[in-house]
Design a protein around this motif. Structure first.
Motif, PDB file in Angstrom:
ATOM      1  N   TRP A   1      36.594  23.304  33.191  1.00 16.87           N
ATOM      2  CA  TRP A   1      35.295  22.608  33.089  1.00 16.87           C
ATOM      3  C   TRP A   1      34.594  22.869  31.770  1.00 16.87           C
ATOM      4  O   TRP A   1      33.444  22.463  31.590  1.00 16.87           O
ATOM      5  CB  TRP A   1      34.387  23.038  34.250  1.00 16.87           C
ATOM      6  N   ARG A   2      35.254  23.544  30.840  1.00 16.07           N
ATOM      7  CA  ARG A   2      34.485  24.053  29.708  1.00 16.07           C
ATOM      8  C   ARG A   2      33.989  22.965  28.749  1.00 16.07           C
ATOM      9  O   ARG A   2      33.123  23.228  27.926  1.00 16.07           O
ATOM     10  CB  ARG A   2      35.283  25.115  28.965  1.00 16.07           C
ATOM     11  N   LEU A   3      34.538  21.755  28.840  1.00 14.65           N
ATOM     12  CA  LEU A   3      34.037  20.686  27.985  1.00 14.65           C
ATOM     13  C   LEU A   3      32.930  19.891  28.679  1.00 14.65           C
ATOM     14  O   LEU A   3      32.280  19.052  28.056  1.00 14.65           O
ATOM     15  CB  LEU A   3      35.181  19.733  27.582  1.00 14.65           C
ATOM     16  N   VAL A   4      32.732  20.130  29.965  1.00 18.85           N
ATOM     17  CA  VAL A   4      31.776  19.333  30.738  1.00 18.85           C
ATOM     18  C   VAL A   4      30.582  20.171  31.229  1.00 18.85           C
ATOM     19  O   VAL A   4      29.424  19.791  31.045  1.00 18.85           O
ATOM     20  CB  VAL A   4      32.494  18.676  31.945  1.00 18.85           C
TER      21      VAL A   4
ATOM     22  N   ASP B   1      37.843   5.186  31.072  1.00 17.43           N
ATOM     23  CA  ASP B   1      38.925   4.612  30.291  1.00 17.43           C
ATOM     24  C   ASP B   1      39.739   5.716  29.628  1.00 17.43           C
ATOM     25  O   ASP B   1      39.629   5.977  28.428  1.00 17.43           O
ATOM     26  CB  ASP B   1      38.348   3.669  29.237  1.00 17.43           C
ATOM     27  N   THR B   2      40.539   6.373  30.420  1.00 11.59           N
ATOM     28  CA  THR B   2      41.417   7.408  29.882  1.00 11.59           C
ATOM     29  C   THR B   2      42.632   7.492  30.794  1.00 11.59           C
ATOM     30  O   THR B   2      42.624   6.920  31.889  1.00 11.59           O
ATOM     31  CB  THR B   2      40.699   8.780  29.820  1.00 11.59           C
TER      32      THR B   2
ATOM     33  N   SER C   1      40.176  15.057  28.945  1.00 15.73           N
ATOM     34  CA  SER C   1      40.577  14.008  28.010  1.00 15.73           C
ATOM     35  C   SER C   1      39.413  13.090  27.627  1.00 15.73           C
ATOM     36  O   SER C   1      39.435  12.483  26.568  1.00 15.73           O
ATOM     37  CB  SER C   1      41.721  13.187  28.605  1.00 15.73           C
ATOM     38  N   ALA C   2      38.407  12.986  28.483  1.00 12.73           N
ATOM     39  CA  ALA C   2      37.261  12.126  28.165  1.00 12.73           C
ATOM     40  C   ALA C   2      35.975  12.774  28.669  1.00 12.73           C
ATOM     41  O   ALA C   2      35.244  12.216  29.490  1.00 12.73           O
ATOM     42  CB  ALA C   2      37.447  10.745  28.794  1.00 12.73           C
ATOM     43  N   PRO C   3      35.672  13.967  28.135  1.00 10.72           N
ATOM     44  CA  PRO C   3      34.532  14.719  28.691  1.00 10.72           C
ATOM     45  C   PRO C   3      33.191  13.981  28.552  1.00 10.72           C
ATOM     46  O   PRO C   3      32.365  14.051  29.465  1.00 10.72           O
ATOM     47  CB  PRO C   3      34.545  16.029  27.895  1.00 10.72           C
ATOM     48  N   GLN C   4      32.999  13.280  27.440  1.00 13.56           N
ATOM     49  CA  GLN C   4      31.699  12.617  27.241  1.00 13.56           C
ATOM     50  C   GLN C   4      31.478  11.538  28.296  1.00 13.56           C
ATOM     51  O   GLN C   4      30.369  11.393  28.826  1.00 13.56           O
ATOM     52  CB  GLN C   4      31.615  12.016  25.827  1.00 13.56           C
TER      53      GLN C   4
ATOM     54  N   GLY D   1      28.490  11.502  30.982  1.00  9.42           N
ATOM     55  CA  GLY D   1      27.601  10.346  31.075  1.00  9.42           C
ATOM     56  C   GLY D   1      27.539   9.809  32.504  1.00  9.42           C
ATOM     57  O   GLY D   1      26.459   9.534  33.037  1.00  9.42           O
ATOM     58  N   ALA D   2      28.689   9.692  33.140  1.00 13.50           N
ATOM     59  CA  ALA D   2      28.738   9.130  34.490  1.00 13.50           C
ATOM     60  C   ALA D   2      28.026  10.038  35.494  1.00 13.50           C
ATOM     61  O   ALA D   2      27.286   9.558  36.362  1.00 13.50           O
ATOM     62  CB  ALA D   2      30.192   8.932  34.910  1.00 13.50           C
ATOM     63  N   ILE D   3      28.222  11.342  35.347  1.00 14.67           N
ATOM     64  CA  ILE D   3      27.553  12.271  36.276  1.00 14.67           C
ATOM     65  C   ILE D   3      26.039  12.214  36.067  1.00 14.67           C
ATOM     66  O   ILE D   3      25.259  12.129  37.021  1.00 14.67           O
ATOM     67  CB  ILE D   3      28.077  13.721  36.087  1.00 14.67           C
ATOM     68  N   ASN D   4      25.628  12.226  34.799  1.00 10.92           N
ATOM     69  CA  ASN D   4      24.195  12.179  34.490  1.00 10.92           C
ATOM     70  C   ASN D   4      23.537  10.947  35.117  1.00 10.92           C
ATOM     71  O   ASN D   4      22.463  11.034  35.712  1.00 10.92           O
ATOM     72  CB  ASN D   4      23.988  12.139  32.968  1.00 10.92           C
ATOM     73  N   HIS D   5      24.198   9.821  34.973  1.00 13.45           N
ATOM     74  CA  HIS D   5      23.657   8.576  35.507  1.00 13.45           C
ATOM     75  C   HIS D   5      23.548   8.658  37.029  1.00 13.45           C
ATOM     76  O   HIS D   5      22.557   8.234  37.628  1.00 13.45           O
ATOM     77  CB  HIS D   5      24.566   7.417  35.097  1.00 13.45           C
ATOM     78  N   PHE D   6      24.583   9.239  37.639  1.00 14.49           N
ATOM     79  CA  PHE D   6      24.649   9.317  39.101  1.00 14.49           C
ATOM     80  C   PHE D   6      23.578  10.251  39.680  1.00 14.49           C
ATOM     81  O   PHE D   6      22.997   9.966  40.729  1.00 14.49           O
ATOM     82  CB  PHE D   6      26.052   9.796  39.501  1.00 14.49           C
ATOM     83  N   VAL D   7      23.315  11.357  38.997  1.00 11.81           N
ATOM     84  CA  VAL D   7      22.392  12.347  39.573  1.00 11.81           C
ATOM     85  C   VAL D   7      20.947  12.133  39.101  1.00 11.81           C
ATOM     86  O   VAL D   7      20.046  12.863  39.538  1.00 11.81           O
ATOM     87  CB  VAL D   7      22.819  13.805  39.244  1.00 11.81           C
ATOM     88  N   ALA D   8      20.738  11.128  38.234  1.00  8.91           N
ATOM     89  CA  ALA D   8      19.390  10.903  37.688  1.00  8.91           C
ATOM     90  C   ALA D   8      18.313  10.813  38.784  1.00  8.91           C
ATOM     91  O   ALA D   8      17.240  11.420  38.644  1.00  8.91           O
ATOM     92  CB  ALA D   8      19.387   9.649  36.810  1.00  8.91           C
ATOM     93  N   PRO D   9      18.568  10.097  39.903  1.00  7.99           N
ATOM     94  CA  PRO D   9      17.520   9.984  40.931  1.00  7.99           C
ATOM     95  C   PRO D   9      17.083  11.337  41.500  1.00  7.99           C
ATOM     96  O   PRO D   9      15.980  11.446  42.037  1.00  7.99           O
ATOM     97  CB  PRO D   9      18.191   9.136  42.021  1.00  7.99           C
ATOM     98  N   LEU D  10      17.946  12.358  41.368  1.00  4.75           N
ATOM     99  CA  LEU D  10      17.603  13.664  41.927  1.00  4.75           C
ATOM    100  C   LEU D  10      16.418  14.303  41.195  1.00  4.75           C
ATOM    101  O   LEU D  10      15.733  15.162  41.758  1.00  4.75           O
ATOM    102  CB  LEU D  10      18.806  14.617  41.841  1.00  4.75           C
ATOM    103  N   ARG D  11      16.197  13.896  39.925  1.00  2.84           N
ATOM    104  CA  ARG D  11      15.117  14.497  39.138  1.00  2.84           C
ATOM    105  C   ARG D  11      13.784  14.339  39.855  1.00  2.84           C
ATOM    106  O   ARG D  11      12.922  15.204  39.783  1.00  2.84           O
ATOM    107  CB  ARG D  11      15.003  13.782  37.774  1.00  2.84           C
ATOM    108  N   THR D  12      13.635  13.206  40.561  1.00  2.00           N
ATOM    109  CA  THR D  12      12.352  12.941  41.220  1.00  2.00           C
ATOM    110  C   THR D  12      12.409  13.306  42.700  1.00  2.00           C
ATOM    111  O   THR D  12      11.451  13.090  43.431  1.00  2.00           O
ATOM    112  CB  THR D  12      11.990  11.455  41.072  1.00  2.00           C
ATOM    113  N   THR D  13      13.548  13.830  43.144  1.00  2.00           N
ATOM    114  CA  THR D  13      13.673  14.214  44.556  1.00  2.00           C
ATOM    115  C   THR D  13      13.463  15.725  44.686  1.00  2.00           C
ATOM    116  O   THR D  13      14.166  16.493  44.032  1.00  2.00           O
ATOM    117  CB  THR D  13      15.089  13.872  45.076  1.00  2.00           C
ATOM    118  N   PRO D  14      12.488  16.127  45.492  1.00  4.74           N
ATOM    119  CA  PRO D  14      12.318  17.586  45.644  1.00  4.74           C
ATOM    120  C   PRO D  14      13.498  18.193  46.403  1.00  4.74           C
ATOM    121  O   PRO D  14      14.130  17.510  47.199  1.00  4.74           O
ATOM    122  CB  PRO D  14      11.022  17.700  46.470  1.00  4.74           C
TER     123      PRO D  14
END
Lengths: 270, 397
Positions: free
Chosen positions: A32-35, A240-241, A249-252, A256-269
């Protein structure tokens, strides 16, 4: 033994919510060291080794107990409990995607979001289902593993490194990064590739992200589609890898995909 | 080092220096290929193409290196080699099997290095493959032998376990038997003693009218005596076993010890005509549990007296000797002797008797033999019918 020590748990980052990474078959938490570092700003990042892998307590690997993935799922839950964590983002690669799913099914309150990286609920083909492999392929894998355990391979590292008269050997072992005990690796391979968790899919109530590689022999697109159908409300992102390790092989793209997916959690207590 | 400082090359055959690198790459005795980070083949040397049997254009840009492995090898590559390469930029000496165009397989050893671009992004993989056909056969043999050895080790361990449990079982049964015999003989003794006492009273008080009664009373007495003697013998066998476990070994001076036994046996021979000759000069003392030694010798000596040849005064020689580091304790008589070719095998069995005309319980020699074995020794017998018998007890020093 202390459960955190048993799983070589390492904790970094800061945040009210935790993101927990579980490695797949063949390596350990260093995958996991690149992610993982990308999430240290917003999350408490928890890395662990499954019992039998990496720097976990190898003596705790009881082949009877670990004859099913549920035992590993229970281990993950035990780590969460020891750290008093609830509502985590649980990221599992390969076989640990299913381990994560089993954990979320058993204790839904501990897992707020599930990220399944290169998942497959069953590797073997079955009537009406294409997993991609025949039993003979798994036998071949076990044979390939055996052939790589004969002495020149880095997987012998634990044995050779225990030889104080020849310390130079340890440094020469370039394959030792993901070295595990050969007997354990063989058993874990069998449990992994013969597992069938299709019946567990419809039970999932946790929102899940499916991260799939465009070309992955272990988790082909058909399997991704199957999972997407079976997991109600899941999101499917094809990275796309090629290969089985998009987090390497495609850490970025994975970040990006995880960030987008968990974004709603920022406003969820929590 | 700059070229100006370089030493001039020694005289060499110039044809060697003309060997061009392209040729060396293509015809090297190992397979070379270059791949994109995902494994897509971009360049292969001729040796590898020859091994695999594919034309270059079918592979370059169309196939991945891992697709040329067997499915199991490919699984291993994807789950192990590929992530390792990305993590540490190289893998070495991984064993795979390649599939040639004609379906044949080729065992190879793979080393690979990952080259990154200026930004640190993976750019290309350089792969070397060695043909290890012969070596793989040898390894398969090694693996097969290892599996066999492990299987046999397991079988051996299982057999050993069974043996241990059988042994435990036997020890338990043996001790149960001893307990049973002890209890039985103990429980029998009391009523038999009562019977003997009651019968004695009965003989005095009652009057028998049957002319055969006197004979029958004698027979009854004899039967009572026999059963009492048997019970005593049984009790002694078990008691010896129990005492041995409790009694310590000690240094026993043989001469006074044997003289004491002879005194006890005195009712069995004519006074003033002692048949015994004692000679313990070779080994005057023995280290043993006193009661064991007493039972051994008293049984052997009383046997020697009991089985004397009718009409010939008994001569019994008790002696010690040293033989090849072992102590030999001998009891030699000039009695009736035994036909060992007929009875030798049964000599030490419980309740075996060879001279029915002489009173005995059939337990003496059984007990002696058992005690000798318990003391770590062994017993030998030689005998000639009509001439005499010699018992030799070999004891560890």
């Amino acid at each position: 033994m202390d459960i955190l020590k048993r799983h070589n748990v390492t904790i970094s980052g800061s945040g009210d919510r935790a993101m927990v990474f579980v490695h797949g078959f063949g390596c350990d938490q260093r995958m996991w060291r690149l992610v993982a570092p990308a999430f240290e700003g917003d999350y408490t990042v928890v890395l662990l080794d499954l019992v039998g892998a990496g720097k976990s307590d190898l003596t705790a690997y009881d082949p009877v107990r670990y004859n099913s993935l549920q035992a590993h799922a229970d281990d993950v839950l035990a780590v969460l409990q020891a750290l008093n964590l609830r509502g985590v983002v649980l990221v599992g690669h390969s076989v640990s995607a299913m381990i994560g799913l089993l954990a979320a099914n058993r204790q839904p309150e501990r897992v707020a979001r599930l990220v399944l990286v290169a998942p497959s609920p069953r590797y073997l083909n079955a009537p009406g289902y294409t997993g991609g492999f025949e039993p003979a392929d798994i036998d071949e894998l076990l044979e390939a593993m055996d052939n790589n355990y004969l002495g020149w391979s880095g997987t012998m590292a634990p044995v050779i490194m225990g030889n104080p008269e020849r310390p130079e050997l340890a440094e020469e072992l370039t394959n030792s990064f993901c070295a595990t005990d050969p007997t354990i690796a063989r058993h874990f391979a069998r449990v992994t590739f013969l597992s069938d968790n299709r019946a567990d899919l419809p039970k999932l109530r946790t929102p899940a992200l499916l991260l799939q590689c465009a070309q992955d022999v272990l988790a082909p697109l058909d399997v991704g589609r199957y999972l997407h159908e079976q997991l109600a409300g899941s999101e499917l992102v094809v990275v796309d890898t090629s290969g089985h390790c998009p987090h390497l092989s495609a850490p970025q793209a994975v970040i990006g995909a995880i960030n987008h997916f968990v974004a709603p959690l920022r406003t969820t207590p929590l | 080092m700059s070229e100006a400082h370089e030493e001039p090359l020694p005289e060499l055959d110039l044809r060697l220096t003309q060997d061009n690198l392209e040729l060396l790459y293509d015809r090297a005795p190992c397979g070379y290929c270059s791949c994109l980070p995902d494994g897509t083949l971009v360049k292969l040397n001729q040796t590898l193409l020859d091994w695999l049997g594919y034309p270059r254009q079918e592979l370059v840009a169309y196939r991945c290196l891992q697709e040329l492995f067997t499915m199991g090898g490919r699984l291993h590559y994807e789950t192990y080699a590929a992530p390792l390469l990305l993590l540490q930029d190289q893998v070495r000496e991984l064993s795979y099997t390649m599939r040639c165009q004609n379906g044949a397989t080729l065992p190879v050893l793979m080393s690979a290095a990952l080259v990154r671009d200026a930004d640190g992004q993976p750019l290309v993989m350089h792969v070397t493959l060695y043909d290890i056909t012969e070596r793989r056969k040898y390894e398969q043999e090694l693996l097969r032998t290892k599996a066999l050895a492990e299987e046999q080790r397991e079988q051996l361990a299982r057999a050993n376990e069974q043996l241990l449990s059988k042994n435990e079982q036997l020890t338990r049964i043996n001790s149960d038997l001893d307990n049973f015999v002890y209890t039985a003989s103990h429980d029998l003794k009391q009523p038999i003693d009562n019977m003997a006492g009651l019968f004695g009273e009965l003989k005095q008080a009652a009057t028998f009218h049957d002319p055969d009664a006197v004979h029958m009373v004698t027979m009854f007495d004899e039967a009572l005596r026999q059963i009492l003697s048997t019970i005593r013998g049984l009790t002694e066998v078990v008691q010896q076993q129990r005492q041995r476990q409790q009694q310590p070994e000690e240094e026993v001076a043989l001469l006074p010890f044997v003289e004491e036994i002879i005194r006890v046996l005195q009712p069995m021979y004519k006074p003033h005509a002692t048949p015994f000759v004692l000679d313990f000069s070779a080994v005057p003392t023995l280290r043993m549990a006193r009661s064991s030694l007493y039972s051994m010798l008293s049984n052997l000596l009383s046997n020697a007296l009991k089985y004397a040849q009718p009409g010939r005064p008994p001569r019994i020689r008790v002696s010690t000797a040293l033989q090849e580091g072992q102590v030999v304790l001998s009891v030699q008589d000039n009695g009736r002797g035994l036909d060992l070719s007929r009875h030798g095998g049964e000599l030490f069995q419980l309740f075996r008797r060879f001279h029915p005309d002489v009173v005995g319980s059939g337990m003496g020699l059984y007990l002696v033999n058992r005690l000798v074995h318990q003391a770590g020794g062994r017993m030998e017998v030689s005998s000639v019918v009509g001439e005499g018998t010699t018992f030799r007890i070999y004891l560890p020093q």
